[in-house]
Design a protein around this motif. Structure first.
Motif, PDB file in Angstrom:
ATOM      1  N   HIS A 193       0.841  -1.192   0.000  1.00  0.00           N
ATOM      2  CA  HIS A 193       0.000   0.000   0.000  1.00  0.00           C
ATOM      3  C   HIS A 193       0.880   1.248   0.000  1.00  0.00           C
ATOM      4  CE1 HIS A 193      -3.198   2.806   0.834  1.00  0.00           C
ATOM      5  NE2 HIS A 193      -2.577   3.213   1.926  1.00  0.00           N
ATOM      6  N   VAL A 194       0.684   2.097  -0.983  1.00  0.00           N
ATOM      7  CA  VAL A 194       1.379   3.378  -1.051  1.00  0.00           C
ATOM      8  C   VAL A 194       0.375   4.452  -0.667  1.00  0.00           C
ATOM      9  CG1 VAL A 194       2.630   5.008  -2.513  1.00  0.00           C
ATOM     10  CG2 VAL A 194       2.930   2.543  -2.840  1.00  0.00           C
ATOM     11  N   ALA A 195       0.584   5.065   0.481  1.00  0.00           N
ATOM     12  CA  ALA A 195      -0.397   6.002   1.033  1.00  0.00           C
ATOM     13  C   ALA A 195      -0.489   7.284   0.230  1.00  0.00           C
ATOM     14  CB  ALA A 195      -0.049   6.314   2.496  1.00  0.00           C
ATOM     15  N   ARG A 196       0.656   7.745  -0.295  1.00  0.00           N
ATOM     16  CA  ARG A 196       0.676   8.998  -1.048  1.00  0.00           C
ATOM     17  C   ARG A 196       1.851   8.974  -2.013  1.00  0.00           C
ATOM     18  NH1 ARG A 196       2.331   9.682   4.056  1.00  0.00           N
ATOM     19  NH2 ARG A 196       0.196  10.085   4.697  1.00  0.00           N
ATOM     20  N   PRO A 197       1.771   9.687  -3.131  1.00  0.00           N
ATOM     21  CA  PRO A 197       2.892   9.721  -4.076  1.00  0.00           C
ATOM     22  C   PRO A 197       4.078  10.478  -3.503  1.00  0.00           C
ATOM     23  CG  PRO A 197       1.201  11.278  -4.739  1.00  0.00           C
ATOM     24  CD  PRO A 197       0.618  10.481  -3.608  1.00  0.00           C
ATOM     25  N   VAL A 198       5.273  10.130  -3.965  1.00  0.00           N
ATOM     26  CA  VAL A 198       6.482  10.849  -3.559  1.00  0.00           C
ATOM     27  C   VAL A 198       6.474  12.222  -4.234  1.00  0.00           C
ATOM     28  CG1 VAL A 198       9.001  10.895  -3.644  1.00  0.00           C
ATOM     29  CG2 VAL A 198       7.789   8.730  -3.236  1.00  0.00           C
ATOM     30  N   ASP A 199       6.681  13.255  -3.446  1.00  0.00           N
ATOM     31  CA  ASP A 199       6.726  14.614  -3.986  1.00  0.00           C
ATOM     32  C   ASP A 199       8.085  14.834  -4.650  1.00  0.00           C
ATOM     33  OD1 ASP A 199       6.522  17.288  -4.581  1.00  0.00           O
ATOM     34  OD2 ASP A 199       5.871  17.903  -2.576  1.00  0.00           O
ATOM     35  N   LEU A 200       8.100  15.126  -5.939  1.00  0.00           N
ATOM     36  CA  LEU A 200       9.352  15.322  -6.658  1.00  0.00           C
ATOM     37  C   LEU A 200       9.881  16.751  -6.556  1.00  0.00           C
ATOM     38  CD1 LEU A 200       8.692  13.238  -9.899  1.00  0.00           C
ATOM     39  CD2 LEU A 200       9.929  12.567  -7.829  1.00  0.00           C
ATOM     40  N   ARG A 201       9.132  17.625  -5.914  1.00  0.00           N
ATOM     41  CA  ARG A 201       9.613  19.004  -5.729  1.00  0.00           C
ATOM     42  C   ARG A 201      10.624  19.036  -4.591  1.00  0.00           C
ATOM     43  NH1 ARG A 201       3.967  21.807  -4.672  1.00  0.00           N
ATOM     44  NH2 ARG A 201       3.920  19.939  -3.341  1.00  0.00           N
ATOM     45  N   CYS A 202      11.767  19.637  -4.840  1.00  0.00           N
ATOM     46  CA  CYS A 202      12.821  19.696  -3.826  1.00  0.00           C
ATOM     47  C   CYS A 202      12.421  20.659  -2.706  1.00  0.00           C
ATOM     48  CB  CYS A 202      14.140  20.141  -4.449  1.00  0.00           C
ATOM     49  SG  CYS A 202      14.839  18.921  -5.578  1.00  0.00           S
ATOM     50  N   SER A 203      12.523  20.176  -1.479  1.00  0.00           N
ATOM     51  CA  SER A 203      12.221  21.000  -0.314  1.00  0.00           C
ATOM     52  C   SER A 203      12.767  20.324   0.931  1.00  0.00           C
ATOM     53  CB  SER A 203      10.703  21.213  -0.166  1.00  0.00           C
ATOM     54  OG  SER A 203      10.049  19.984   0.083  1.00  0.00           O
ATOM     55  N   GLY A 204      13.140  21.144   1.901  1.00  0.00           N
ATOM     56  CA  GLY A 204      13.582  20.608   3.186  1.00  0.00           C
ATOM     57  C   GLY A 204      15.045  20.251   3.262  1.00  0.00           C
ATOM     58  N   GLY A 205      15.755  20.255   2.130  1.00  0.00           N
ATOM     59  CA  GLY A 205      17.172  19.918   2.134  1.00  0.00           C
ATOM     60  C   GLY A 205      18.045  21.152   2.279  1.00  0.00           C
ATOM     61  N   ALA A 206      19.316  20.929   2.532  1.00  0.00           N
ATOM     62  CA  ALA A 206      20.265  22.036   2.642  1.00  0.00           C
ATOM     63  C   ALA A 206      20.596  22.572   1.256  1.00  0.00           C
ATOM     64  CB  ALA A 206      21.540  21.570   3.339  1.00  0.00           C
ATOM     65  N   VAL A 207      20.872  23.868   1.180  1.00  0.00           N
ATOM     66  CA  VAL A 207      21.273  24.491  -0.080  1.00  0.00           C
ATOM     67  C   VAL A 207      22.739  24.169  -0.346  1.00  0.00           C
ATOM     68  CG1 VAL A 207      21.568  26.658  -1.318  1.00  0.00           C
ATOM     69  CG2 VAL A 207      19.598  26.342   0.182  1.00  0.00           C
ATOM     70  N   VAL A 208      23.035  23.605  -1.514  1.00  0.00           N
ATOM     71  CA  VAL A 208      24.407  23.243  -1.879  1.00  0.00           C
ATOM     72  C   VAL A 208      24.969  24.344  -2.772  1.00  0.00           C
ATOM     73  CG1 VAL A 208      25.876  21.527  -2.984  1.00  0.00           C
ATOM     74  CG2 VAL A 208      23.832  20.800  -1.737  1.00  0.00           C
ATOM     75  N   THR A 209      26.058  24.974  -2.332  1.00  0.00           N
ATOM     76  CA  THR A 209      26.651  26.116  -3.033  1.00  0.00           C
ATOM     77  C   THR A 209      27.946  25.708  -3.735  1.00  0.00           C
ATOM     78  OG1 THR A 209      28.023  26.806  -1.162  1.00  0.00           O
ATOM     79  CG2 THR A 209      25.731  27.579  -1.197  1.00  0.00           C
ATOM     80  N   PRO A 210      28.497  26.567  -4.605  1.00  0.00           N
ATOM     81  CA  PRO A 210      29.803  26.286  -5.221  1.00  0.00           C
ATOM     82  C   PRO A 210      30.906  26.067  -4.196  1.00  0.00           C
ATOM     83  CG  PRO A 210      28.691  28.025  -6.420  1.00  0.00           C
ATOM     84  CD  PRO A 210      27.857  27.755  -5.197  1.00  0.00           C
ATOM     85  N   VAL A 211      30.806  26.706  -3.040  1.00  0.00           N
ATOM     86  CA  VAL A 211      31.802  26.507  -1.976  1.00  0.00           C
ATOM     87  C   VAL A 211      31.776  25.056  -1.503  1.00  0.00           C
ATOM     88  CG1 VAL A 211      32.483  27.140   0.364  1.00  0.00           C
ATOM     89  CG2 VAL A 211      31.728  28.904  -1.236  1.00  0.00           C
ATOM     90  N   HIS A 212      30.569  24.505  -1.354  1.00  0.00           N
ATOM     91  CA  HIS A 212      30.452  23.099  -0.958  1.00  0.00           C
ATOM     92  C   HIS A 212      31.085  22.195  -2.013  1.00  0.00           C
ATOM     93  CE1 HIS A 212      26.888  24.708   1.388  1.00  0.00           C
ATOM     94  NE2 HIS A 212      27.608  24.120   2.319  1.00  0.00           N
ATOM     95  N   HIS A 213      30.873  22.526  -3.290  1.00  0.00           N
ATOM     96  CA  HIS A 213      31.449  21.734  -4.375  1.00  0.00           C
ATOM     97  C   HIS A 213      32.972  21.733  -4.292  1.00  0.00           C
ATOM     98  CE1 HIS A 213      27.817  21.788  -7.332  1.00  0.00           C
ATOM     99  NE2 HIS A 213      27.432  21.665  -6.079  1.00  0.00           N
ATOM    100  N   ALA A 214      33.561  22.914  -4.137  1.00  0.00           N
ATOM    101  CA  ALA A 214      35.018  23.025  -4.085  1.00  0.00           C
ATOM    102  C   ALA A 214      35.579  22.295  -2.870  1.00  0.00           C
ATOM    103  CB  ALA A 214      35.419  24.493  -4.061  1.00  0.00           C
ATOM    104  N   ALA A 215      34.906  22.450  -1.736  1.00  0.00           N
ATOM    105  CA  ALA A 215      35.375  21.798  -0.507  1.00  0.00           C
ATOM    106  C   ALA A 215      35.344  20.279  -0.653  1.00  0.00           C
ATOM    107  CB  ALA A 215      34.517  22.231   0.674  1.00  0.00           C
ATOM    108  N   TRP A 216      34.281  19.774  -1.277  1.00  0.00           N
ATOM    109  CA  TRP A 216      34.193  18.326  -1.451  1.00  0.00           C
ATOM    110  C   TRP A 216      35.319  17.815  -2.334  1.00  0.00           C
ATOM    111  CZ3 TRP A 216      33.956  15.066  -5.567  1.00  0.00           C
ATOM    112  CH2 TRP A 216      33.698  13.726  -5.267  1.00  0.00           C
TER     113      TRP A 216
END
Length: 250
Positions: A193-216
């Motif tokens: 039983h799937v109670a509700r569809p998965v929402d494909l809109r991005c929300s609730g996550g951290a904002v990933v910036t170019p600084v994060h990319h470079a650091a990684w």
């Protein structure tokens, strides 16, 4: 649906989908929310197929889940001790024991990583040969036990750039949402039983910036590529030589 178990490696942990306060979310919580189920996430970073069998499966069986999803195997394809026979036996044990316990199991077939993470031709050939072997094993085990499989190669949006995090190895928040939606579809096919569809809109996550990319790239990306390259390069050279001989008719 009471309990959903998630098994696997860093993708199942949620890497690529950071939370504002630290830590990772990933497809597990998104899928559990769609199923209105309690999530038991047993995955850990670096896990291989043998790890799932030895360390995660016993805990999964104790949880008595109605459903289990699993993403694992890529770490095996990148190692010098890649062993298809052992991979088959481990995956067969995991899927077999869970399905025998009445759990609806969904695992994953891998996509072409070379279309997401640009690597030299020799490495691409070597990696795809192993991924093909892993996918063939998955097909046999899934068919034997009547489990389900999410094929990432044909998953809508899988090759779109925004589906991948900076490392191009782990899904981004959108990629994890696509995974959650795909797993939900397979579980629905299995009678869950799937109670509700998965929402494909991005929300609730951290904002990933170019600084994060470079650091990684500096802190984790380059060292990781160096370590894994040392494992895969010798095999890649042998695959390249075989391919060259075939092309030249030797």
């Amino acid at each position: 649906m009471r309990t959903l178990v998630a098994l696997g490696d860093s993708t199942t942990v949620g890497l690529g989908d950071p939370l504002p306060g630290g830590g990772w979310r990933g497809f597990g919580p998104l899928l559990a929310d769609a199923l209105d189920a309690r999530l038991v996430n047993l995955s850990f970073t670096g896990a291989r197929m043998g790890c799932v069998r030895a360390r995660q499966l016993p805990r999964a069986l104790r949880a008595r889940p109605e459903a289990a999803v699993m993403v694992v195997g890529m770490n095996d394809t990148l190692r010098a001790d890649f062993d298809p026979v052992r991979l088959h036996d481990d995956l067969d044990a995991v899927v077999g024991q869970l399905t025998a316990a009445g759990t609806a199991v969904v695992t994953a077939r891998y996509h072409d990583h070379g279309r997401v993470f640009r690597i030299p031709r020799a490495l691409h050939l070597a990696l795809m040969r192993r991924i093909d072997e892993l996918n063939a094993i998955t097909d046999r085990v899934v068919a034997r036990h009547g489990a389900r499989c999410l094929d990432l190669h044909v998953l809508p949006g899988a090759y779109e750039r925004d589906a991948w995090s900076v490392d191009r190895l782990h899904p981004s928040e959108r990629g994890h949402r696509l995974l959650a939606a795909g797993f939900a579809e397979r579980l629905l096919e299995a009678g869950c039983h799937v109670a509700r569809p998965v929402d494909l809109r991005c929300s609730g996550g951290a904002v990933v910036t170019p600084v994060h990319h470079a650091a990684w790239l500096v802190v984790k990306g380059v060292p990781w590529l160096w370590r894994r390259g040392q494992d895969l390069v010798p095999y890649a050279v042998s695959v390249f030589v075989q391919d060259l001989r075939r092309r030249l008719g030797w």
